[in-house]
Design an enzyme around this catalytic site. Structure first.
Site, mmCIF file in Angstrom:
data_model
loop_
_atom_site.group_PDB
_atom_site.id
_atom_site.type_symbol
_atom_site.label_atom_id
_atom_site.label_comp_id
_atom_site.label_asym_id
_atom_site.label_seq_id
_atom_site.Cartn_x
_atom_site.Cartn_y
_atom_site.Cartn_z
ATOM 1 N N ASP A 87 -118.092 16.101 -76.947
ATOM 2 C CA ASP A 87 -117.783 16.834 -75.727
ATOM 3 C C ASP A 87 -117.096 18.166 -76.008
ATOM 4 O O ASP A 87 -116.923 18.580 -77.160
ATOM 5 C CB ASP A 87 -117.064 15.965 -74.695
ATOM 6 C CG ASP A 87 -115.766 15.392 -75.194
ATOM 7 O OD1 ASP A 87 -115.348 14.363 -74.668
ATOM 8 O OD2 ASP A 87 -115.162 15.973 -76.123
ATOM 9 N N LYS A 96 -117.681 18.175 -70.967
ATOM 10 C CA LYS A 96 -117.001 18.128 -69.682
ATOM 11 C C LYS A 96 -115.907 19.180 -69.738
ATOM 12 O O LYS A 96 -114.999 19.101 -70.532
ATOM 13 C CB LYS A 96 -116.390 16.755 -69.443
ATOM 14 C CG LYS A 96 -117.429 15.712 -69.152
ATOM 15 C CD LYS A 96 -116.822 14.475 -68.525
ATOM 16 C CE LYS A 96 -115.954 13.728 -69.524
ATOM 17 N NZ LYS A 96 -115.242 12.611 -68.902
ATOM 18 N N MET A 102 -103.760 18.634 -68.801
ATOM 19 C CA MET A 102 -104.570 19.077 -67.649
ATOM 20 C C MET A 102 -103.694 19.577 -66.499
ATOM 21 O O MET A 102 -103.959 19.312 -65.338
ATOM 22 C CB MET A 102 -105.455 17.918 -67.155
ATOM 23 C CG MET A 102 -106.453 17.469 -68.196
ATOM 24 S SD MET A 102 -107.315 15.935 -67.747
ATOM 25 C CE MET A 102 -106.116 14.687 -68.183
HETATM 26 N N1 SAH Z 1 -107.810 12.947 -75.584
HETATM 27 C C1 SAH Z 1 -107.269 14.284 -75.582
HETATM 28 C C2 SAH Z 1 -106.883 14.750 -74.213
HETATM 29 C C3 SAH Z 1 -108.023 14.871 -73.259
HETATM 30 S S1 SAH Z 1 -107.541 15.432 -71.674
HETATM 31 C C4 SAH Z 1 -106.093 14.348 -76.571
HETATM 32 O O1 SAH Z 1 -105.642 13.330 -77.064
HETATM 33 O O2 SAH Z 1 -105.646 15.447 -76.855
HETATM 34 C C5 SAH Z 1 -107.868 17.140 -71.801
HETATM 35 C C6 SAH Z 1 -106.596 17.929 -71.853
HETATM 36 O O3 SAH Z 1 -106.000 17.814 -73.120
HETATM 37 C C7 SAH Z 1 -106.766 19.409 -71.656
HETATM 38 O O4 SAH Z 1 -106.881 19.747 -70.294
HETATM 39 C C8 SAH Z 1 -105.481 19.918 -72.236
HETATM 40 O O5 SAH Z 1 -104.402 19.713 -71.365
HETATM 41 C C9 SAH Z 1 -105.300 18.993 -73.411
HETATM 42 N N2 SAH Z 1 -105.848 19.549 -74.660
HETATM 43 C C10 SAH Z 1 -106.800 19.027 -75.437
HETATM 44 N N3 SAH Z 1 -107.023 19.794 -76.513
HETATM 45 C C11 SAH Z 1 -106.193 20.844 -76.409
HETATM 46 C C12 SAH Z 1 -105.931 21.978 -77.202
HETATM 47 N N4 SAH Z 1 -106.599 22.206 -78.336
HETATM 48 N N5 SAH Z 1 -104.996 22.850 -76.784
HETATM 49 C C13 SAH Z 1 -104.309 22.649 -75.664
HETATM 50 N N6 SAH Z 1 -104.516 21.596 -74.869
HETATM 51 C C14 SAH Z 1 -105.432 20.693 -75.226
#
Ligand code: SAH
Length: 559
Positions: free
Chosen positions: A80, A102, A218
């Site tokens: 994704d 997504k 998010m």
């Molecule tokens: N499973 C993921 C989170 C998914 S929800 C994890 O463990 O990181 C998606 C959210 O994760 C995004 O909207 C943001 O808030 C955060 N996120 C994921 N990757 C990111 C990144 N490289 N930098 C900043 N925020 C990130």
């Protein structure tokens, strides 16, 4: 637990077959053997297996070894938006890659139901599926929903945790989410939920002061409401807050404020999802710990123009200093059609006084031919060997050869002078090289009375394709520097840029810095009407990278 049960159901013979004839350790729980056998014995595999793999936060180096191992064996990769595309390089070229991106608030290429269905279908078709998810699959990743579907369909699965952005984004912004001087607790919260809705699952009243550090995923869209909720529920409005976008990638952008001010700061900086919000006193540590965005080449987009095989060292070193590298292969190396000269010389190699190598490619293609003729380094016994630079010398070590001469100055002239000072009059000198190359070295040696035999062993051809992408990046002013490691990379680069006029060339390239590995390359750049900004004293890749770092350090100090 469908998978181990399935395994036990297999007959002893079947197990023997699965394990390739050797005794199968039925009680073994070593999972890696499953996949190796499944992949190699397609005929006995009834159902596939789905591996939910955490891709990490962005930096492709932050995937787990287990995740990489599985990717290397995947038949289908379902990935994704947040999983770094660079990770796909680990998958076999035959693997089917399915993007189910997504994007927060944007278009959904697949619905969650669609993704679930896809995983089940591939699993049922007997495939080894890697479902690659950003961060950790079980942290706001809807990983569990995918697994539930797999369980319902009886498809074996495994989950590989990943480095979550909760810790990585904070860490890469210089914030430890815990510190015993500041806090003993952290809460991970989704900001996706509308905080004004009546039946909220999130107890903002408890969380506002209940945990020292709050990490909000998010949360950009609802940022003003979330910040207000925290203040309303008793958190000090002066509490520090950091917001980090695209953490651990060259695009990383972080800003800082307080509960009161951060909304405005984020708006002004134009920060959009994906970004992580960190609330708490620990944000103060950023002043001391911030490291990622401080690296000397952070935010610099540097084009690397080399042959595809050779680009890796330069790219790795530049990335180490924080650069965002764009690799454009400006040269393809191909063998020549005719090795007559080399073959003839090899047949009488003992009459040869010196064998010279002026490039890595010359070494590679010379030895390819030698091996093709059924010979190896022993055929060169008694012949003295000289190289133009250290890297070429190091390459020869791989073939078991210790070089007799490396000039102090790594150029054709430098090599000629060094040889001449040893006396070359009357010597026969073999020079395997590119079809088209500079003639200074053979001319100087001939001038000093040597008999030079040029044996073409490879040729440089400009590759097709990707030209549009390069032009597009240049037009969009998205490139800070172009690096050149030989004159041919300059000429081929200019061919790829394909400027219609000198004016257009300048419009596209005048604000792009040019780095040349040595004086010859620099001269070719200047002869094209462009300016050379970086040139190392010593003509090696590491020295060139040091010179680039110096260039940007100086520029920064002047700001
Ligand atoms: N499973 C993921 C989170 C998914 S929800 C994890 O463990 O990181 C998606 C959210 O994760 C995004 O909207 C943001 O808030 C955060 N996120 C994921 N990757 C990111 C990144 N490289 N930098 C900043 N925020 C990130």
């Amino acid at each position: 637990m469908p998978w181990p049960m399935k395994r036990q159901e297999r007959s002893a013979d079947e197990r023997k077959q699965l394990s390739g004839g050797t005794k199968f350790p039925a009680e073994s729980t070593e999972p890696s053997s499953d996949i190796i056998m499944s992949a190699s014995k397609k005929t006995v595999r009834e159902t596939g297996k789905v591996y939910l793999v955490g891709a990490g936060p962005g930096d492709p180096g932050l995937i787990t070894l287990r995740g990489k191992f599985l990717l290397e064996r995947a038949e289908v990769v379902v990935y994704d938006y947040l999983a770094n595309k660079k990770l796909l390089q680990h998958a076999p070229s035959t693997a089917q890659l399915v993007y189910v991106g997504k994007k927060g608030g944007g278009l959904h290429a697949y619905t969650q139901e669609g993704i679930n269905k896809l995983l089940v279908e591939h699993g049922k078709a007997g495939k080894i599926v890697v479902r690659l998810k950003g961060g950790d699959p079980f942290i706001f990743g809807r990983g569990a929903e995918e697994i539930e579907e797999l369980v319902a369909a009886g498809i074996p699965f495994e989950v590989v945790p990943g480095v979550t952005s909760a810790t990585a984004a904070a860490t890469y912004a210089g914030i430890p989410i815990t510190h015993r001087g500041y806090t003993a607790s952290v809460a991970f919260i989704t900001g996706h939920e509308d905080p004004t809705k009546k039946e909220s699952n999130i107890r903002w009243d408890k969380l506002a002061t209940g945990a020292g550090t709050l990490v909000i995923f998010m949360g950009i869209k609802n940022l003003p409401i979330i910040m207000a909720k925290l203040i309303e529920n008793g958190r000090d409005p002066k509490t520090p807050v950091a917001v980090v976008r695209w953490a651990s990638t060259p695009e990383q952008h972080s800003v800082e404020g307080t509960l009161e001010t951060i909304t405005e700061v984020v708006r002004e900086a134009g920060i959009k999802p994906p970004a992580l919000v960190v609330v708490g006193e620990v944000v103060k540590l950023r002043k001391t710990i911030d490291w990622y965005e401080k690296r000397p080449l952070f935010g610099k987009r540097i084009v690397v123009t080399r042959t595809r095989e050779q680009a890796s060292e330069l790219v790795a070193l530049l990335e180490e200093h924080g650069a965002d590298c764009l690799e454009f292969s400006t040269i393809n190396i191909e063998p020549v059609d005719d090795y007559q000269v080399l073959d003839r010389e090899l047949a009488q190699i003992s009459s040869c006084g010196w064998l010279l190598f002026t490039s890595l490619n010359a070494v590679t293609y010379f030895f390819r031919r030698l091996n093709h003729l059924g010979l190896d380094a022993r055929a060169l016994a008694g012949v003295r060997i000289a190289v133009v630079g250290k890297a070429t010398g190091d390459e020869l070590v791989k073939y078991g050869i210790k070089v007799d001469l490396i000039p102090e100055k790594f150029t054709g002239e430098g090599l000629a002078e060094a040889l001449i000072s040893q006396g070359v009059k009357g010597s026969r000198i073999l020079l395997p090289r590119a079809v088209k190359a500079r003639d200074v070295l053979p001319e100087m040696l001939t001038g000093a009375g040597a008999e030079v035999v040029i044996a073409p062993v490879y040729r440089n051809v400009p590759p097709g394709g990707r030209t549009d992408l390069l032009r597009e990046k240049l037009e969009e002013k998205k490139i800070d520097m172009v690096t050149f490691t030989s004159s041919s990379t300059v000429t081929n680069f200019l061919t790829m840029v394909d400027a219609a006029s000198e004016e257009e060339l300048h419009r596209m390239l005048d604000d792009v810095s040019m780095a040349a590995i040595g004086p010859i390359t620099a001269k070719t750049i200047e002869e094209s009407g462009l300016r050379v900004d970086v040139q190392p004293e010593s003509y090696t890749i590491p020295d060139m990278v040091d010179a680039i770092v110096d260039h940007y350090r100086r520029a920064k100090n002047m700001d």
